[in-house]
Each structure stands twice: as C-alpha cells, then as structure tokens.
Design a protein around this motif. Structure first.
Motif, short mmCIF file in Angstrom:
data_model
loop_
_atom_site.label_atom_id
_atom_site.label_comp_id
_atom_site.label_asym_id
_atom_site.label_seq_id
_atom_site.Cartn_x
_atom_site.Cartn_y
_atom_site.Cartn_z
N UNK A 60 36.21 -31.66 33.72
CA UNK A 60 36.78 -31.03 32.51
C UNK A 60 36.89 -29.73 32.24
N UNK A 61 35.35 -29.32 32.47
CA UNK A 61 35.02 -27.82 32.16
C UNK A 61 35.81 -26.94 33.22
N UNK A 62 35.92 -27.36 34.44
CA UNK A 62 36.72 -26.67 35.43
C UNK A 62 37.98 -26.53 35.21
N UNK A 63 38.69 -27.82 34.77
CA UNK A 63 40.04 -27.56 34.46
C UNK A 63 40.26 -26.85 33.30
N UNK A 64 39.38 -26.66 32.35
CA UNK A 64 39.58 -25.65 31.21
C UNK A 64 39.37 -24.16 31.75
N UNK A 65 38.28 -24.15 32.51
CA UNK A 65 38.15 -22.66 32.95
C UNK A 65 39.30 -22.07 34.04
N UNK A 66 39.95 -23.13 34.89
CA UNK A 66 40.99 -22.71 35.62
C UNK A 66 42.12 -22.38 35.06
N UNK A 67 42.49 -22.96 33.66
CA UNK A 67 43.56 -22.76 32.85
C UNK A 67 43.35 -21.53 31.91
N UNK A 68 42.39 -20.78 31.98
CA UNK A 68 42.03 -19.76 31.30
C UNK A 68 41.77 -20.27 29.50
#
Length: 130
Positions: A60-68
C-alpha cells in the motif's frame, strides 16, 4: 483532512463488516484531501488491537508513493470502546505526519474521530466530510 462521503462511508462499512475484530486501513491524500482508501488485513485478528499485515502495508505504501500521494491517515475501529486512542494505539503511532482515524462502532451509530499522535501526545484533529 477532507474526505468525501463515499470514502467515509466505505471506512465505516469496513469497520462494521469486520466487527467484532478491529478493522484497519490506510487513506492516501493529496493537499489535505483524501483520495483513496485502502482496506487492510488486521494481522492481529483481535477485538482489542490492530496490526496492519506487514507485506500488505508495504504494498500500500509503495502504491501511495508511486502515485505521488501522501500517507494521509491510518484508520482502525474500536468495537467495544469509545473512539479515542488507547495506550497501545499511542505506542504504535509511528507516523507523525499521518492522521489517526478511529471508527467507533460500539453503539448504534458510528462515531468517527481523528487525532494527531506525536511523541506520545494526542490531540484531536478535524476530519471534514464533504
């Protein structure tokens, strides 16, 4: 933080569906506006505490980071007590930038409150549903 009725209702529904165990999840935000809700698995499977599943939290945190986007809030439910951070909640509040949202489902109507928890200090914050 501002949150749409749809995301708010999804969070409350998650709390009701998981009862009597505590639910948990993460809310991504942008400029103080909640934009996506991620339901997560309570690895503790407990009515008294929550623990977001580690690999799921990382994803989840990687998805959030990847979506800026930002880590806007971490939410969980209290199924037996008022929606106020327990000592366990305070001890495990590792993200000073995040809002901690607690969905109380002990009564007939949900009671949703938001808090900042920084260095063990709790202050209530505003969650604006629009």
């Amino acid at each position: 933080m501002r949150i749409s009725h749809q995301l708010y209702d999804n969070m409350v529904a998650h709390a009701r569906e998981e009862a009597p165990i505590e639910c948990c999840g993460i809310i991504a935000s942008s400029n103080g506006q909640a934009v996506k809700l991620y339901r997560a698995t309570n690895a503790a499977a407990s009515p008294l505490r929550y623990e977001i599943d580690g690999p799921e939290q990382y994803r989840i945190q990687m998805e959030i980071d990847d979506a800026n986007l930002d880590l806007g809030a971490i939410y969980h439910s209290h199924t037996r007590t008022d929606p106020y951070p327990s000592q366990t909640d305070i001890n495990l509040a590792f993200y000073a930038e995040a809002l901690y949202v607690i969905v109380g489902v002990a009564g007939d109507q949900p009671d949703v409150r938001a808090f900042r928890i920084v260095d063990g200090r709790v202050s209530e914050d505003e969650l604006i549903v629009e």
